[in-house]
Write a protein that holds these residues in place. Structure first.
Motif, PDB file in Angstrom:
ATOM      1  N   LYS A 115     -21.056   9.678  -0.014  1.00  0.00           N
ATOM      2  CA  LYS A 115     -21.525   8.502   0.723  1.00  0.00           C
ATOM      3  C   LYS A 115     -20.327   7.714   1.235  1.00  0.00           C
ATOM      4  O   LYS A 115     -19.385   7.431   0.492  1.00  0.00           O
ATOM      5  CB  LYS A 115     -22.384   7.621  -0.183  1.00  0.00           C
ATOM      6  N   HIS A 116     -20.373   7.377   2.536  1.00  0.00           N
ATOM      7  CA  HIS A 116     -19.264   6.652   3.159  1.00  0.00           C
ATOM      8  C   HIS A 116     -19.817   5.566   4.077  1.00  0.00           C
ATOM      9  O   HIS A 116     -20.940   5.670   4.579  1.00  0.00           O
ATOM     10  CB  HIS A 116     -18.386   7.596   3.983  1.00  0.00           C
ATOM     11  N   THR A 117     -18.984   4.548   4.282  1.00  0.00           N
ATOM     12  CA  THR A 117     -19.303   3.476   5.221  1.00  0.00           C
ATOM     13  C   THR A 117     -18.194   3.383   6.251  1.00  0.00           C
ATOM     14  O   THR A 117     -17.011   3.323   5.896  1.00  0.00           O
ATOM     15  CB  THR A 117     -19.439   2.122   4.500  1.00  0.00           C
ATOM     16  N   VAL A 118     -18.593   3.411   7.510  1.00  0.00           N
ATOM     17  CA  VAL A 118     -17.636   3.256   8.612  1.00  0.00           C
ATOM     18  C   VAL A 118     -17.995   1.975   9.361  1.00  0.00           C
ATOM     19  O   VAL A 118     -19.146   1.794   9.790  1.00  0.00           O
ATOM     20  CB  VAL A 118     -17.666   4.466   9.564  1.00  0.00           C
ATOM     21  N   ARG A 119     -17.006   1.092   9.485  1.00  0.00           N
ATOM     22  CA  ARG A 119     -17.211  -0.166  10.224  1.00  0.00           C
ATOM     23  C   ARG A 119     -16.157  -0.264  11.306  1.00  0.00           C
ATOM     24  O   ARG A 119     -14.975   0.004  11.057  1.00  0.00           O
ATOM     25  CB  ARG A 119     -17.097  -1.360   9.277  1.00  0.00           C
ATOM     26  N   ILE A 120     -16.615  -0.606  12.521  1.00  0.00           N
ATOM     27  CA  ILE A 120     -15.656  -0.838  13.605  1.00  0.00           C
ATOM     28  C   ILE A 120     -15.669  -2.323  13.942  1.00  0.00           C
ATOM     29  O   ILE A 120     -16.708  -2.995  13.869  1.00  0.00           O
ATOM     30  CB  ILE A 120     -15.975   0.004  14.848  1.00  0.00           C
ATOM     31  N   GLU A 121     -14.519  -2.807  14.322  1.00  0.00           N
ATOM     32  CA  GLU A 121     -14.366  -4.245  14.583  1.00  0.00           C
ATOM     33  C   GLU A 121     -13.607  -4.413  15.892  1.00  0.00           C
ATOM     34  O   GLU A 121     -12.566  -3.777  16.109  1.00  0.00           O
ATOM     35  CB  GLU A 121     -13.592  -4.877  13.428  1.00  0.00           C
ATOM     36  N   VAL A 122     -14.155  -5.267  16.781  1.00  0.00           N
ATOM     37  CA  VAL A 122     -13.537  -5.501  18.087  1.00  0.00           C
ATOM     38  C   VAL A 122     -12.246  -6.281  17.895  1.00  0.00           C
ATOM     39  O   VAL A 122     -12.223  -7.325  17.237  1.00  0.00           O
ATOM     40  CB  VAL A 122     -14.489  -6.263  19.022  1.00  0.00           C
ATOM     41  N   VAL A 123     -11.151  -5.755  18.466  1.00  0.00           N
ATOM     42  CA  VAL A 123      -9.852  -6.429  18.353  1.00  0.00           C
ATOM     43  C   VAL A 123      -9.790  -7.632  19.277  1.00  0.00           C
ATOM     44  O   VAL A 123      -9.186  -8.663  18.947  1.00  0.00           O
ATOM     45  CB  VAL A 123      -8.713  -5.435  18.670  1.00  0.00           C
ATOM     46  N   GLY A 124     -10.449  -7.547  20.454  1.00  0.00           N
ATOM     47  CA  GLY A 124     -10.357  -8.613  21.448  1.00  0.00           C
ATOM     48  C   GLY A 124      -9.033  -8.551  22.188  1.00  0.00           C
ATOM     49  O   GLY A 124      -8.347  -9.567  22.356  1.00  0.00           O
ATOM     50  N   THR A 125      -8.670  -7.381  22.628  1.00  0.00           N
ATOM     51  CA  THR A 125      -7.380  -7.145  23.274  1.00  0.00           C
ATOM     52  C   THR A 125      -7.227  -8.034  24.496  1.00  0.00           C
ATOM     53  O   THR A 125      -8.141  -8.141  25.330  1.00  0.00           O
ATOM     54  CB  THR A 125      -7.275  -5.671  23.692  1.00  0.00           C
ATOM     55  N   SER A 126      -6.078  -8.655  24.636  1.00  0.00           N
ATOM     56  CA  SER A 126      -5.825  -9.579  25.745  1.00  0.00           C
ATOM     57  C   SER A 126      -5.940  -8.850  27.077  1.00  0.00           C
ATOM     58  O   SER A 126      -5.337  -7.800  27.288  1.00  0.00           O
ATOM     59  CB  SER A 126      -4.424 -10.184  25.603  1.00  0.00           C
ATOM     60  N   GLY A 127      -6.734  -9.421  27.979  1.00  0.00           N
ATOM     61  CA  GLY A 127      -6.893  -8.873  29.322  1.00  0.00           C
ATOM     62  C   GLY A 127      -7.899  -7.743  29.415  1.00  0.00           C
ATOM     63  O   GLY A 127      -8.360  -7.398  30.503  1.00  0.00           O
ATOM     64  N   ARG A 128      -8.277  -7.148  28.311  1.00  0.00           N
ATOM     65  CA  ARG A 128      -9.257  -6.049  28.304  1.00  0.00           C
ATOM     66  C   ARG A 128      -9.943  -6.004  26.938  1.00  0.00           C
ATOM     67  O   ARG A 128      -9.820  -5.049  26.191  1.00  0.00           O
ATOM     68  CB  ARG A 128      -8.613  -4.703  28.638  1.00  0.00           C
ATOM     69  N   PRO A 129     -10.692  -7.044  26.632  1.00  0.00           N
ATOM     70  CA  PRO A 129     -11.269  -7.147  25.287  1.00  0.00           C
ATOM     71  C   PRO A 129     -12.485  -6.256  25.057  1.00  0.00           C
ATOM     72  O   PRO A 129     -12.826  -5.951  23.914  1.00  0.00           O
ATOM     73  CB  PRO A 129     -11.667  -8.623  25.196  1.00  0.00           C
ATOM     74  N   THR A 130     -13.164  -5.793  26.120  1.00  0.00           N
ATOM     75  CA  THR A 130     -14.481  -5.170  25.951  1.00  0.00           C
ATOM     76  C   THR A 130     -14.379  -3.716  25.500  1.00  0.00           C
ATOM     77  O   THR A 130     -13.580  -2.929  26.020  1.00  0.00           O
ATOM     78  CB  THR A 130     -15.272  -5.240  27.262  1.00  0.00           C
ATOM     79  N   VAL A 131     -15.236  -3.378  24.540  1.00  0.00           N
ATOM     80  CA  VAL A 131     -15.382  -1.987  24.094  1.00  0.00           C
ATOM     81  C   VAL A 131     -16.845  -1.599  24.217  1.00  0.00           C
ATOM     82  O   VAL A 131     -17.735  -2.447  24.072  1.00  0.00           O
ATOM     83  CB  VAL A 131     -14.903  -1.798  22.641  1.00  0.00           C
ATOM     84  N   THR A 132     -17.094  -0.297  24.512  1.00  0.00           N
ATOM     85  CA  THR A 132     -18.464   0.219  24.621  1.00  0.00           C
ATOM     86  C   THR A 132     -18.629   1.339  23.607  1.00  0.00           C
ATOM     87  O   THR A 132     -17.918   2.352  23.658  1.00  0.00           O
ATOM     88  CB  THR A 132     -18.745   0.750  26.036  1.00  0.00           C
ATOM     89  N   VAL A 133     -19.570   1.150  22.677  1.00  0.00           N
ATOM     90  CA  VAL A 133     -19.770   2.096  21.585  1.00  0.00           C
ATOM     91  C   VAL A 133     -21.097   2.813  21.784  1.00  0.00           C
ATOM     92  O   VAL A 133     -22.128   2.172  22.020  1.00  0.00           O
ATOM     93  CB  VAL A 133     -19.739   1.379  20.227  1.00  0.00           C
ATOM     94  N   ASP A 134     -21.047   4.152  21.673  1.00  0.00           N
ATOM     95  CA  ASP A 134     -22.237   4.962  21.949  1.00  0.00           C
ATOM     96  C   ASP A 134     -22.918   5.450  20.674  1.00  0.00           C
ATOM     97  O   ASP A 134     -24.139   5.472  20.575  1.00  0.00           O
ATOM     98  CB  ASP A 134     -21.840   6.166  22.804  1.00  0.00           C
ATOM     99  N   ALA A 135     -22.137   5.878  19.672  1.00  0.00           N
ATOM    100  CA  ALA A 135     -22.754   6.425  18.460  1.00  0.00           C
ATOM    101  C   ALA A 135     -21.677   6.715  17.429  1.00  0.00           C
ATOM    102  O   ALA A 135     -20.470   6.677  17.713  1.00  0.00           O
ATOM    103  CB  ALA A 135     -23.517   7.709  18.774  1.00  0.00           C
ATOM    104  N   LEU A 136     -22.141   7.016  16.231  1.00  0.00           N
ATOM    105  CA  LEU A 136     -21.299   7.615  15.201  1.00  0.00           C
ATOM    106  C   LEU A 136     -21.942   8.954  14.847  1.00  0.00           C
ATOM    107  O   LEU A 136     -23.142   9.013  14.567  1.00  0.00           O
ATOM    108  CB  LEU A 136     -21.219   6.731  13.959  1.00  0.00           C
ATOM    109  N   THR A 137     -21.165  10.023  14.889  1.00  0.00           N
ATOM    110  CA  THR A 137     -21.682  11.320  14.450  1.00  0.00           C
ATOM    111  C   THR A 137     -21.070  11.641  13.093  1.00  0.00           C
ATOM    112  O   THR A 137     -19.932  11.248  12.800  1.00  0.00           O
ATOM    113  CB  THR A 137     -21.338  12.443  15.446  1.00  0.00           C
ATOM    114  N   TYR A 138     -21.851  12.329  12.283  1.00  0.00           N
ATOM    115  CA  TYR A 138     -21.292  12.778  11.009  1.00  0.00           C
ATOM    116  C   TYR A 138     -21.812  14.177  10.699  1.00  0.00           C
ATOM    117  O   TYR A 138     -22.792  14.649  11.273  1.00  0.00           O
ATOM    118  CB  TYR A 138     -21.606  11.792   9.881  1.00  0.00           C
ATOM    119  N   LEU A 139     -21.141  14.817   9.778  1.00  0.00           N
ATOM    120  CA  LEU A 139     -21.444  16.197   9.407  1.00  0.00           C
ATOM    121  C   LEU A 139     -21.817  16.228   7.939  1.00  0.00           C
ATOM    122  O   LEU A 139     -21.114  15.660   7.097  1.00  0.00           O
ATOM    123  CB  LEU A 139     -20.201  17.071   9.646  1.00  0.00           C
TER     124      LEU A 139
END
Length: 534
Positions: free
Chosen positions: A509-533
């Motif tokens: 069992k694992h937990t994956v968390r992503i966190e937006v950095v808020g990069t200067s001038g290009r803060p936006t991220v688009t997340v589609d999915a997490l795949t696992y095996l």
């Protein structure tokens, strides 16, 4: 011919005919097939005198001739050619019978010559001064500029071995003959009647008389005839090893191989063949065999073939290296599947299969049998493939060694796509719709520290995002610890891109968390999915 109308060879006066027929001793060599006088159509009424025999009565040597006629005849007409020589000797020269003891056509067919019995020491008329100690074999045709065919050499050798074998004579040796008349040979050597002449047991007419007979080319082949008749197996050579895999000069097999060979010596003049493994006889087979299966114990073996002539002389082929191996390869690292970077589709999730295989002798390669068929070299340890999401698949992987041993393992894996909607969210996220996203939707955020969290039980995970030149960065935490900061920026627009992956040795069992950095001038991220095996 020999004797020829233009170069007659006078004959030694024959002893008076006798009704005392000498015995026909057994021979150390088998009798070859011989066409009888009746079969070739001898006119016995034209030669009514009784047969005469050698005075000893022992055949001490064989004299080889050619008839100095055309080679253009077809072998079906050989009997007619022999009848023509018979007629010339009897009717034209006035001899009691055909002069030669035997006649051989270019196809190797042997014909009985002078009457008296092919298995007895018949007194012929073919070698002036030496008729009373020899038998004469004439080859139909001219062999001055043309070599005699192999069939001729084999038949003359078989016939010579049989006739000399009746009297215990070695076809490869020499013999002392007593000259019955003064003489000179083609080489200019002279002798007087009663002189001792040392000649090969099988020699040419020119050795005892001043004639070109049996022609330069056939004369040059007499040594081959001697070897065939009484020497070690002629031109014995390996003809391949089958039932093995060959790498360079080494053969690999589990526990046996089929060894083949070839030789110029007729089978009838061979007693046996012996297959030697590391110098010791492992298999014995008949003289007419040309291959045999040989059992082999594990290890590196030297395999050769020894041929044994009727004379007892032997020849041995160069040894071939054969490695016998019955131990299957091992997987020192078991085949394992992991997610990898690449474009994700529901029908094609990028994965990497890894393994390490080894063998005690020589690893041949690795084959993937399912879910797709692929072959890999012995040095390859990974393969990039794709697999359908949500479907359990068995990865049947087989390691093979060069000897043919194999080991197969079959682990099962299932890739799962967790959509962005399955994540626990914090902060601000906006849903975006586009057919190029997995499931047609994705989540986007430019708010610093906004997060998405997935919990799953598996052995490998991959973050799937959309990327462009204005994309920002995310921090990836695994089980509460920062694993990596990932930059989503790309010079080209990319959808469903597995940009970050991590794998573990087993399901957990694992937990994956992503966190937006808020990069200067290009803060936006688009997340589609997490795949696992799993």
């Amino acid at each position: 011919g020999d004797p020829a109308p233009t170069d007659p060879a006078p004959t030694t006066p024959a002893p008076d005919p006798t009704v005392s027929v000498p015995p026909a001793p057994p021979s150390t060599a088998p009798r070859p097939p011989i066409v009888s006088r009746a079969q070739w159509g001898a006119d016995e009424a034209a030669a009514p005198e009784e047969a005469i025999y050698l005075p000893d009565p022992v055949v001490k040597a064989v004299v080889v001739h050619h008839t100095a006629e055309s080679n253009a005849y077809v072998c079906e007409d050989s009997a007619a050619v022999v009848r023509g020589i018979f007629t010339y000797h009897v009717r034209t020269l006035g001899w009691r019978d055909i002069g030669y003891n035997f006649l051989v056509d270019k196809c190797g067919t042997i014909h009985e010559g002078r009457k008296g019995g092919v298995d007895r020491p018949v007194y012929g008329a073919h070698a002036y001064g030496f008729n009373d100690q020899t038998t004469g074999i004439a080859v139909l045709g001219t062999y001055t500029d043309t070599a005699a065919p192999t069939a001729v050499l084999n038949s003359v050798a078989r016939l010579s071995a049989w006739k000399l074998g009746q009297y215990g004579a070695d076809p490869t040796g020499t013999v002392n003959l007593i000259a019955g008349a003064d003489g000179v040979n083609l080489a200019g050597q002279r002798w007087s009647k009663g002189a001792v002449r040392t000649l090969p047991r099988i020699h040419g007419h020119r050795d005892g008389y001043n004639t070109l007979c049996p022609g330069d080319r056939l004369y040059g082949q007499l040594e081959t005839i001697r070897t065939l008749a009484g020497g070690a197996p002629h031109a014995l050579a390996s003809n391949g090893v089958t039932g093995t895999t060959v790498v360079g000069d080494t053969h690999y097999t589990k526990n046996s191989a089929t060894v083949a060979w070839k030789t110029g010596t007729p089978s009838q003049l061979l007693t046996r063949f012996e297959v030697l493994v590391d110098g010791k006889v492992a298999v014995t087979t008949a003289g007419n065999a040309r291959s045999v299966a040989v059992p082999l114990s594990p290890g590196t073996r030297k395999v050769s073939v020894r041929g044994v002539h009727l004379s007892g002389r032997t020849a041995t082929t160069p040894a071939v290296t054969v490695v016998a191996d019955t131990i299957a390869p091992t997987f020192t690292t078991a085949p394992r599947l992991a997610l990898r970077a690449g474009t994700v589709n529901t029908d094609a999730v990028p994965v990497r299969l890894t393994w390490k295989a080894a063998d005690e002798t020589r690893l041949q390669g690795v084959r993937l049998l399912s879910p797709v068929a692929k072959s890999y070299s012995a040095t390859t340890t990974s393969a990039d493939l794709t697999v359908k999401s949500g479907v359990a698949s068995t990865w049947q992987v087989r390691a093979l060694d060069t000897a043919g041993n194999q080991r197969t393992v079959s682990p099962s894996f299932t890739p799962v796509i967790l959509q962005e909607t399955a994540a626990k969210r914090t902060g601000t996220w906006t849903t975006r719709s586009d057919s190029r996203y997995l499931g047609g939707k994705s989540l986007a955020s430019g708010t610093k520290n906004s997060s998405l969290t997935w919990t799953f039980t598996g052995r490998s995970a991959a973050l799937v995002v959309s990327r462009a030149s204005g994309s920002g960065q995310v921090r990836v935490y695994v089980d509460g610890k920062l694993a990596k900061t990932v930059d989503l920026k790309s010079s080209t627009v990319r959808y469903r891109d597995a940009i970050w992956t991590q794998s573990w040795t087993s399901n957990a069992k694992h937990t994956v968390r992503i966190e937006v950095v808020g990069t200067s001038g290009r803060p936006t991220v688009t997340v589609d999915a997490l795949t696992y095996l799993k």
